[in-house]
Design a protein around this motif. Structure first.
Motif, PDB file in Angstrom:
ATOM      1  N   THR A 150      38.912  41.551  55.292  1.00 27.69           N
ATOM      2  CA  THR A 150      38.927  42.053  57.036  1.00 27.69           C
ATOM      3  C   THR A 150      38.517  43.537  56.761  1.00 27.69           C
ATOM      4  O   THR A 150      38.763  44.385  55.785  1.00 27.69           O
ATOM      5  CB  THR A 150      40.275  42.118  57.230  1.00 27.69           C
ATOM      6  OG1 THR A 150      41.005  40.744  57.307  1.00 27.69           O
ATOM      7  CG2 THR A 150      40.526  42.635  58.680  1.00 27.69           C
ATOM      8  N   LEU A 151      37.588  43.910  57.655  1.00 35.38           N
ATOM      9  CA  LEU A 151      36.801  45.204  57.826  1.00 35.38           C
ATOM     10  C   LEU A 151      37.313  45.580  59.094  1.00 35.38           C
ATOM     11  O   LEU A 151      36.913  44.969  60.045  1.00 35.38           O
ATOM     12  CB  LEU A 151      35.502  45.162  57.618  1.00 35.38           C
ATOM     13  CG  LEU A 151      34.722  46.471  57.718  1.00 35.38           C
ATOM     14  CD1 LEU A 151      35.018  47.299  56.785  1.00 35.38           C
ATOM     15  CD2 LEU A 151      33.082  46.022  57.864  1.00 35.38           C
ATOM     16  N   SER A 152      37.997  47.028  59.444  1.00 41.08           N
ATOM     17  CA  SER A 152      38.137  47.602  60.714  1.00 41.08           C
ATOM     18  C   SER A 152      36.965  48.506  60.989  1.00 41.08           C
ATOM     19  O   SER A 152      36.775  49.308  60.054  1.00 41.08           O
ATOM     20  CB  SER A 152      39.695  48.207  60.822  1.00 41.08           C
ATOM     21  OG  SER A 152      40.640  47.239  60.175  1.00 41.08           O
ATOM     22  N   VAL A 208      36.560  49.401  52.019  1.00 45.46           N
ATOM     23  CA  VAL A 208      35.758  48.552  52.830  1.00 45.46           C
ATOM     24  C   VAL A 208      36.725  48.130  54.198  1.00 45.46           C
ATOM     25  O   VAL A 208      36.406  47.499  55.002  1.00 45.46           O
ATOM     26  CB  VAL A 208      34.887  47.365  52.541  1.00 45.46           C
ATOM     27  CG1 VAL A 208      34.041  47.940  51.587  1.00 45.46           C
ATOM     28  CG2 VAL A 208      35.982  46.389  51.837  1.00 45.46           C
ATOM     29  N   SER A 209      38.115  48.815  54.101  1.00 43.75           N
ATOM     30  CA  SER A 209      38.925  48.138  55.084  1.00 43.75           C
ATOM     31  C   SER A 209      38.916  48.709  56.140  1.00 43.75           C
ATOM     32  O   SER A 209      39.199  48.345  57.458  1.00 43.75           O
ATOM     33  CB  SER A 209      40.518  48.336  54.629  1.00 43.75           C
ATOM     34  OG  SER A 209      40.851  49.694  54.372  1.00 43.75           O
ATOM     35  N   SER A 233      38.502  44.624  64.436  1.00 41.20           N
ATOM     36  CA  SER A 233      38.622  43.878  63.266  1.00 41.20           C
ATOM     37  C   SER A 233      37.643  42.830  63.018  1.00 41.20           C
ATOM     38  O   SER A 233      37.662  41.875  63.660  1.00 41.20           O
ATOM     39  CB  SER A 233      40.113  43.407  62.712  1.00 41.20           C
ATOM     40  OG  SER A 233      41.186  44.667  62.900  1.00 41.20           O
ATOM     41  N   VAL A 239      30.651  43.669  52.036  1.00 40.76           N
ATOM     42  CA  VAL A 239      31.948  43.126  51.429  1.00 40.76           C
ATOM     43  C   VAL A 239      31.481  42.681  49.983  1.00 40.76           C
ATOM     44  O   VAL A 239      30.088  42.031  49.954  1.00 40.76           O
ATOM     45  CB  VAL A 239      32.400  41.836  52.162  1.00 40.76           C
ATOM     46  CG1 VAL A 239      33.433  41.202  51.217  1.00 40.76           C
ATOM     47  CG2 VAL A 239      32.636  42.265  53.676  1.00 40.76           C
ATOM     48  N   ALA A 258      35.873  51.364  58.794  1.00 43.36           N
ATOM     49  CA  ALA A 258      34.539  51.704  58.904  1.00 43.36           C
ATOM     50  C   ALA A 258      34.462  52.747  60.302  1.00 43.36           C
ATOM     51  O   ALA A 258      34.885  52.104  61.163  1.00 43.36           O
ATOM     52  CB  ALA A 258      33.550  50.727  58.760  1.00 43.36           C
ATOM     53  N   GLY A 292      28.707  48.081  57.080  1.00 41.70           N
ATOM     54  CA  GLY A 292      29.645  47.997  55.965  1.00 41.70           C
ATOM     55  C   GLY A 292      29.093  46.715  54.988  1.00 41.70           C
ATOM     56  O   GLY A 292      28.119  45.745  55.413  1.00 41.70           O
TER      57      GLY A 292
END
Length: 1611
Positions: free
Chosen positions: A1453-1455, A1367-1368, A1435, A1385, A1370, A1383
């Motif tokens: 953190t999700l980019s 999930v880092s 991010s 988490v 998307a 997404g």
């Protein structure tokens, strides 16, 4: 026990037979053992073989705990348990144990156990002769009168012997003497009475004291004796009277001596012995008890109170000395106490008369007051001198008669100078130290009209405004007169002798107010001058006058007037310069001063180029005028105004014509030419004003110079002063009013030429001397100014003197002087005499004639007489001047025994005041007969008195004096008595003498008459009856009518009950015959207060309560004694037998109590031994015993006499009844029956027959994880219904199944369970173990309990994000709509419940267009995104937080990369496509979970159905409880802590998909039945149900875990 012999069956039968025989013998004869031992036996003396006699074997004494007890006698006896012999252990004294009881024994109780038996033994104590006879005292004293006859008996107190029987039988012996023998008498009760009998007459002079020895011998072997010393004193007969060493004592004593001062010490002697020789002193006449006291034993006379010479200066004290014989004899003496004076009285002053107020014209020598000075002291202490203070006053003191003083006038007085005098008269005596007294006098001076009214000034100046209203008050005159009252009452009037002003002015006669009768006009009259006269109201009246000048003050009441108004116009030739004078306005004002001061002003409308002088009125040009302004005409309007208040004004018009210079014109003769040459600036009027001002100024300057020169050359000796002193400035105010003072001033107003300038011109008028009415110069006073400018002290210059040319005046003065001299020389020397008891109106003397006074002037001069203390005995007839008796006079009442008796009179006359002193002597007459103190006098004389004995008598008193009081005495004829009267200059003695011996049997009473005769004419007499009683000699003792009295009494007789009345008689007379009764002794001696006797009647009364049980008989020895000084006595004996009544309640005593009683004791066990007694006798002492309540497992068994045993009748169980309360009741057979009860508490001893038991079969404990090592987590407690060590429980951990010692420990005493190491919920969720409890009994018993320890989760794990690599990153293809899922988490928390419930939040810094599901973790868009936002990357920072307390968190953190739809995107195999088609929500794992949940739920439902069916059919055969009761709900709190009870519950938390939603899934565990320790099997069906229940429990627990994990995985 008996040794076995024969076979076992025969041995058993034999032993049983022996036991039955022994028990029967014990019931029938227990306690009948009897021993005897002599008293005083040594330690170890053999008494008896008690074990053998009781049928006990010696070798069983110790095992059966053989012991012996005695209730009262302690350890007197002891048993040797080695041989069973009873022996003496300590000294035994029979007299100490049993006193005089004929039978003395010690009761012993012998007790053995196993089984418990009680035996009773009596040991008799035999008496030995170990006590000698003992008298109460080693010495007995007797007193016997020498007149006692032979055969007289004197009882003695015999000896006592503590032994009994023959050892106590006594006989007595007296040592050899010829005067006394001993006598013993035995009565019916075998008691001995002992008496000493007089064998020969006694003679005190030969042998005063007889000393004998009395010996008592007992009948024992060996014989013992006791002795007592008898001391017999022969008492003397009272035949000698006390005698003083002087018949008359003379003493001098200062007055005011201190209390207790010794006056004299008397001494009298008596030849007798004993009490006949003891003397008491007393006063025999009426001596004031508050002045003197006498010590009755020593004869000391002391001062008791205040001795005052002024009260009594001589005391005649008769003293009597009396012995203490019966009857007593007395002697007498006389003490003459002379009191000496000391200076202890201050002089006393009394104001007899005072002539106030004193006229101020009184001549010197006038008497103002009469003062009497007295001093109670005598001699020089009473000589008083008198003085006056202060010394500078116009008064003096003149002595007149004895201590009388007159306050007279020494100088002339003037009330106006001093209106009142304060005097202090001081009187001082000549004593040492000198005493003084003072008195204050106030002498007011009365007024005489000797001062004329006087005005404050010789003349007054008054300013009055004109136009006043008619009758207006313009001034007030005030004349002062220093006199008072009418002499100072002033009236006023207007003097019109010179001219008449009554039409203008009037004066009020009382107030002095001046009124203007009409309106004044300044223009008509400027000054009014007149005289006002003042006259007082005295007699004769005096007058004075004053001049008043009334100036009329101008008021602004006139308008200004313009002269020349209406003249021809003024012509002005132009051009002219500025300031050119054009013309002048002439105006006048009839007023004066400011009111006439004028000012000029131009009207504003006509001012133009013109101006006018403010005060001159000159009109001039303001600026230059040229020809261009010619040929014009101007009208000037001028306003003329004065300075008055309010101002008055007038206007005038001036016409000015402007003429060019080229124009011709003709002058008029009367019209001044204006504008041509300069006219004269000063006209004629101005010249006259200037000349007048200069003249006035010159005259003012000349007057001032002359005045100053005159002031400096004035001579001091001039008697007249013309100047008033410093002048006072008087100013005119701007408002026109004038201020002025006592100075006279006139003011003129002058006006200078300058604008606004103003000056006040002051002129002072001289003082004009005041002339008297007759033209002479009157009394003047000089005014001396002081520093403040006010009037000073007035000093009188001269006064008028009374003319001395008149002859009559000189003659009257000479007469007054001669009269005063005669008064001072002979005043108060008149002396009269009058007999006492004179009738009203009896002539005494011509007092007016003897004093030289005319009868006609008695009333005008206020003739009066004053007597200080003698009221109105005498009076004067003012019609004829005769002094006469007004009321009855008794000389004895006035002067008592004073030889001179006189009444002092003060005669006072006024106008002028004179004082005369007159003495009237009261002559005595024989009007009082002699008086004895009593009409009858009783005397007592022993018939043994010898002839020649003298007996004093108290004489008579006569209130008269002189020969009237001289007395002679006469006694009626008698063969046995004669009168003895001796007269001396100091004192007279009176008495009578025995001439012939007395015989009471012949004449017992002699009656004589004593007569007293005075020496007056006629002769008066007084008598007294003498009753002489001949007293008998005491020679017969009292005799009782019985020698022995016998009485029976019930023991419950009330206090005061009569026992017996004794009767004794005495053939003597008087007090020798009077008998008093007393109790000499009581047997037993301890009962000495049991009875009392009435000393007068002989009645014996019960004094204390009787008790048959204490003493059943009494012996009273009574004595009858006469009341002689040497009393004789008779004796008798009273024997009292006490009869028993049922008055004692039975007594219950527990001799021993064997407690506690073991609950496994056998029947018949002896619990207690009870002794029942009753102090009564006969049927009253027979007692029966019972037990209450009757249903108890005990019974009473009688053993010996009044002894009972409490034995066990039924089995006991301490757990059912741990204690029994019994009441033992004892009841006698008396009437009425009495009973007593005693309460017993029988506790039951515990036996270890109960194992420890826990309240529950199992416990569930919840413990938070991460606890500290050694933390206390729970406390178990087991109960044991036993007591003591049987209930003392200890605990330990049972590790037979598995070892948990590394996790858990149990405290052995308290049962506290401790966690030895920190628990981790993630590792261990449940600890189950058993705790065992064991008591300390013998043998010990045990119990156990199961404990389940659930570890409670704490928030100690941070949430962990799963699959962070997936999930880092998307990719998001734009455009997208709002709410598009980008997404998700995935996060997990190792904790459970709230601690594992996660929530997701976006960090504020990366919020942008994104949002995250609060509990799902899904990231979606908040708004639509278009292609314009493509080709960019963002991010998203997500914060994952649990619900623990405190909350723990982590971040993920999700980019997110934006890709436009036209852009070609290459996919990576490992990167999921975000924003495309959604991933399927249910994967393989979820399918498995759903299948598992459905299977477990079906299985759960099946188990529940089977369980309920079996539960309904299962009946337990044993009393075993399978469940702990109703389950208790256990909830998880929001903070993560768990609440729980004794029920077992587990909780799992499941979170719903909705934010904020929370569900608590509750599951209850079944109660697990306890396994019985003894191993008994339960019913198979119930066991199966239990197993299924436990299986269901674990299956359901797994189900909850699966559901929970599914939630964690999916959500």
């Amino acid at each position: 026990m008996v040794a076995p012999w024969g076979d076992s069956s025969s041995v058993g039968r034999k032993q049983l037979l022996q036991l039955i025989v022994l028990h029967t013998a014990w019931l029938m004869g227990s306690g009948q053992l009897h021993y005897s031992v002599p008293e005083e036996s040594q330690h170890g003396t053999f008494v008896g073989r008690i074990a053998q006699d009781l049928g006990l074997e010696v070798d069983e004494l110790m095992p059966r705990m053989f012991r012996m007890e005695s209730e009262d006698h302690g350890d007197s006896f002891e048993v040797n348990v080695q041989n069973g012999i009873l022996f003496v252990n300590s000294r035994i004294d029979r007299e100490e144990l049993c006193a005089k009881s004929p039978l003395c024994s010690v009761h012993l109780e012998v007790i053995v156990d196993k089984p418990l038996r009680v035996f009773h033994v009596e040991v008799e104590i035999k008496d030995i002769n170990d006590n000698s006879p003992v008298f109460l005292a080693s010495k007995q004293s007797l007193s016997v009168a020498e007149s006692m006859l032979p055969g007289t008996r004197f009882p003695l107190k015999g000896a006592s012997d503590a032994d009994v029987g023959v050892n106590a039988q006594l006989k007595y012996k007296l040592n050899s003497t010829e005067y006394f023998v001993i006598e013993e008498k035995i009565n019916d009760q075998q008691s001995v009475s002992l008496a000493l009998v007089l064998n020969k007459p006694l003679d005190r002079e030969k042998i005063p004291v007889h000393r004998l020895v009395l010996t008592a011998t007992d009948g024992g072997q060996p014989e013992l004796t006791g002795t007592v010393h008898l001391e017999i004193t022969v008492m003397d007969a009272n035949d000698n009277a006390p005698v003083f060493n002087q018949s008359v004592y003379k003493v001098k004593l200062l007055e005011n001596v201190a209390d207790g001062t010794l006056v004299i010490h008397l001494n009298a002697t008596d030849l007798d012995e004993g009490t006949n020789k003891e003397i008491t002193y007393s006063f025999s006449n009426n001596v004031p008890s508050n002045i003197f006291s006498i010590q009755s034993d020593t004869g000391e006379i002391r001062v008791k109170g205040k001795v005052d010479f002024e009260d009594i200066n001589m005391y005649n004290v008769e003293i009597e000395a009396k012995d203490r014989g019966s009857p007593p004899l007395s002697g007498h003496c006389t003490i003459l106490i002379e009191i000496l004076d000391v200076n202890d009285n201050a002089p006393e002053m009394s104001l007899k008369s005072m002539l106030v107020p004193l006229p101020e014209d009184s001549s010197p020598g006038a008497v103002v007051a009469l003062i009497s000075i007295s001093d109670k002291d005598s001699g020089s202490n009473g000589q008083v001198s008198c003085s006056l203070w202060p010394t500078g006053l116009p008064f003096k003191l003149v002595p007149t008669f004895k201590n009388y003083y007159s306050l007279v006038l020494a100088e002339l007085v003037d009330r106006e100078q001093v209106a009142e005098y304060g005097l202090v008269v001081v009187a001082q005596d000549q004593g040492v130290p000198s005493l003084s007294a003072s008195s204050s006098l106030v002498v007011p001076i009365s007024d005489v009209n000797d001062n004329a009214p006087a005005f404050a000034q010789p003349f007054y100046t008054v300013f009055v405004k004109e136009n006043n209203p008619p009758g207006a008050h313009i001034f007030t005159m005030s004349a002062s007169d220093p006199d008072v009252a009418e002499n100072a009452l002033v009236s006023y009037w207007l003097d019109e002798k010179l001219w008449s002003l009554s039409s203008y002015i009037s004066v009020h006669s009382e107030s002095g107010k001046i009124y203007a009768l009409q309106s004044l006009d300044y223009e008509e009259m400027k000054l009014l001058e007149f005289q006002v006269r003042a006259k007082d109201a005295g007699l004769p009246s005096l007058c004075s006058n004053v001049t008043v000048q009334v100036f009329v003050v101008d008021d602004n009441d006139n308008d200004p007037t313009v002269s020349g108004q209406g003249e021809a116009p003024v012509k002005l030739v132009v051009p002219v310069m500025a300031g050119h004078l054009v013309s002048k306005i002439h105006a006048l004002d009839a007023d004066s001063g400011y009111n006439a001061w004028l000012r000029y002003e131009l009207h504003e409308l006509t001012s133009g180029p013109w101006q006018v002088g403010l005060y001159s009125g000159e009109i001039s040009t303001r600026r230059a005028l040229n020809e261009a302004e010619g040929s014009s005409s101007h009208s000037l309007l001028v306003l003329v105004k004065d300075h008055g208040k309010p101002p008055r004004s007038v206007t005038t018009t001036l016409s000015v014509s402007l003429v060019p210079n080229t124009q011709m014109f003709h002058d008029d003769v009367h019209l001044p030419r204006m504008g041509g040459g300069s006219g004269p600036l000063v006209d004629n009027v101005n010249i006259y004003l200037i000349i007048a001002i200069c003249s006035v100024s010159s005259l003012f300057l000349l007057a001032v110079i002359l005045y100053v020169v005159q002031r400096f050359h004035r001579q001091a000796e001039e008697t007249m002063v013309y100047g008033p002193g410093t002048a006072t400035l008087v100013c005119a105010s701007e408002v026109g009013s004038w201020s002025y003072s006592n100075r006279h001033s006139h003011i003129l107003a002058g006006v200078s030429g300058e604008a606004g300038a103003k000056s006040d011109l002051m002129v002072f008028s001289p003082n004009i001397p005041v002339f008297a009415e007759n033209g002479d110069v009157g009394i003047m006073t000089e005014v001396v100014p002081n520093s403040s400018g006010q009037r000073g002290i007035q000093r009188k210059i001269f006064d008028m003197v009374v003319p001395w040319r008149d002859y009559s005046v000189r003659k009257q003065l000479l007469q007054l002087v001669l009269l005063h001299t005669a008064w001072m020389v002979g005043s108060g020397q008149l002396h009269y005499s009058v007999p006492e008891e004179s009738q009203h109106g009896t002539f005494v003397g011509r007092i007016a004639q003897d004093l030289g006074l005319e009868v006609s002037e008695l009333v005008p001069r206020m003739f009066r007489i004053v007597s200080k203390e003698h009221k109105d005995y005498l009076e004067v007839n003012v019609q004829n001047g005769i002094l006469f008796v007004n009321s009855r006079m008794d000389r004895e009442e006035l002067c008592s025994k004073n030889p001179v008796c006189a009444i002092h009179l003060e005669v006072i006359v006024d106008n002028p005041m004179r004082i005369f002193h007159v003495d009237v002597e009261i002559a005595d007459i024989n009007d009082n007969a002699p008086v004895f103190s009593a009409s009858e006098e009783n005397l007592s004389i022993l018939e043994s008195r010898l002839a020649g004995s003298v007996f004093p008598l108290e004489g008579a008193l006569d209130a008269d004096v002189g020969t009237n009081a001289q007395l002679t005495y006469h006694l009626s004829p008698s063969d046995h008595f004669m009168l003895d009267f001796q007269r001396s200059s100091e004192d007279n003695s009176l008495g009578f003498v025995i001439t012939k011996p007395l015989d009471r049997e012949d004449i017992s009473v002699h009656r004589l008459l004593l007569t007293a005769t005075d020496g007056g004419q006629p002769v008066l007499t007084g008598t007294v009856q003498l009753v002489i009683t001949v007293l008998d000699v005491n020679d017969n003792p009292p005799v009782f009518n019985q020698s022995v009295y016998k009485v029976q009494m019930l023991e419950n007789a009330s206090l005061g009950t009569s026992v017996v009345k004794l009767n004794a008689t005495d053939v003597d007379d008087g007090i020798n015959r009077d008998i008093t009764y007393s109790i000499r002794s009581v047997i037993p001696p301890k009962s000495s207060t049991m009875f009392r006797i009435d000393p007068n009647t002989g009645q014996i009364l019960l004094n204390n309560e009787l008790d048959y049980e204490d003493t059943n008989s009494y012996e009273i020895r009574a004595e009858a004694t006469d009341k002689s000084a040497y009393p004789l006595s008779g004796h008798c004996k009273v024997l009292i037998e006490i009869l028993d009544v049922n008055d004692n309640i039975p007594e219950v005593s527990v001799t021993f109590l064997l407690v506690p009683v073991a609950e496994d004791s056998s029947l018949g066990t002896v619990v207690a031994s009870i002794s029942v007694s009753d102090r009564d006798s006969g049927v009253n002492g027979q007692v029966t015993c019972s037990l209450w309540p009757t249903v108890l497992p005990f019974k009473l068994v009688s053993t010996y006499k009044n002894y009972y045993s409490l034995v066990l009748a039924e089995s006991l169980d301490r757990e059912e009844m741990s204690e029994y309360r019994l009441v033992v009741t004892a009841q006698d057979q008396g009437t009425p029956s009495l009973s007593a009860s005693s309460s017993l508490v029988v506790p039951i001893g515990d036996v270890n027959d109960n194992a420890p038991a826990f309240p529950q079969p199992s416990y569930t404990v919840f413990v938070k994880e991460n606890n500290p090592p050694g933390a206390h987590v729970f406390t178990v407690s087991a109960l044991d219904p036993d007591l003591g060590e049987n209930a003392l429980v200890s605990y330990w951990l049972d590790e037979k199944l598995w070892s948990l010692s590394s996790y858990i420990s149990v405290h052995s005493e308290s049962g506290k369970v401790y966690a030895l190491q920190p628990l981790d919920y993630e590792e261990v969720k449940l600890l189950e173990f058993q705790v065992r409890a064991k008591d300390s009994g013998f043998p010990p018993l045990c119990g156990n309990v199961t404990i389940q320890v659930f570890v409670v989760d704490e928030n100690d794990n941070v949430p962990a994000v799963s699959r962070p690599e997936e999930v880092s990153l998307a990719l998001l293809v734009a455009p997208v709509l709002a709410g598009h899922v980008v997404g998700k988490v995935h996060a997990l928390d190792a904790d459970s419940g709230y601690n594992a419930w996660l929530r997701y939040e976006l960090h504020e810094a990366t919020r942008g267009p994104w949002r995250v599901g609060l509990y799902s973790g899904e990231i979606s868009t908040t708004r639509a995104l278009d292609e314009m936002e493509g080709s960019s990357s963002q991010s998203v920072l997500v914060l994952v937080k649990d619900h623990g307390k405190p909350a723990l968190s982590t971040t993920a953190t999700l980019s997110v990369s934006f890709v436009a739809s036209t852009q070609v995107i290459h996919r990576d195999a490992h990167l999921p496509r975000m924003g495309g088609s959604p991933k399927p929500l249910v994967d393989n794992v979820n399918v498995y979970l759903i299948v598992a949940i459905c299977s477990v739920s079906s299985l759960f439902l099946l188990v529940i159905i089977v369980y309920m069916a079996l539960r309904c059919q299962c009946q337990p055969k044993e009393p075993v409880m399978y469940g702990p009761g109703t389950a208790t709900l256990v909830c998880a709190s929001e903070v993560g802590s768990w609440s729980y009870s004794n029920r077992h519950s587990h909780i799992l938390a499941a979170a719903s998909g909705e934010p904020g939603a929370k569900n608590d899934l509750m599951v209850f565990s079944p109660g697990i039945p306890s396994i019985v320790e003894n191993g008994k099997q339960q019913d198979l069906l119930c066991a199966t149900v239990s197993a299924l229940s436990e299986l269901f429990y674990y299956a359901y627990l797994c189900y909850n875990i699966c559901v929970y994990n599914f939630h964690l995985f999916y959500f």
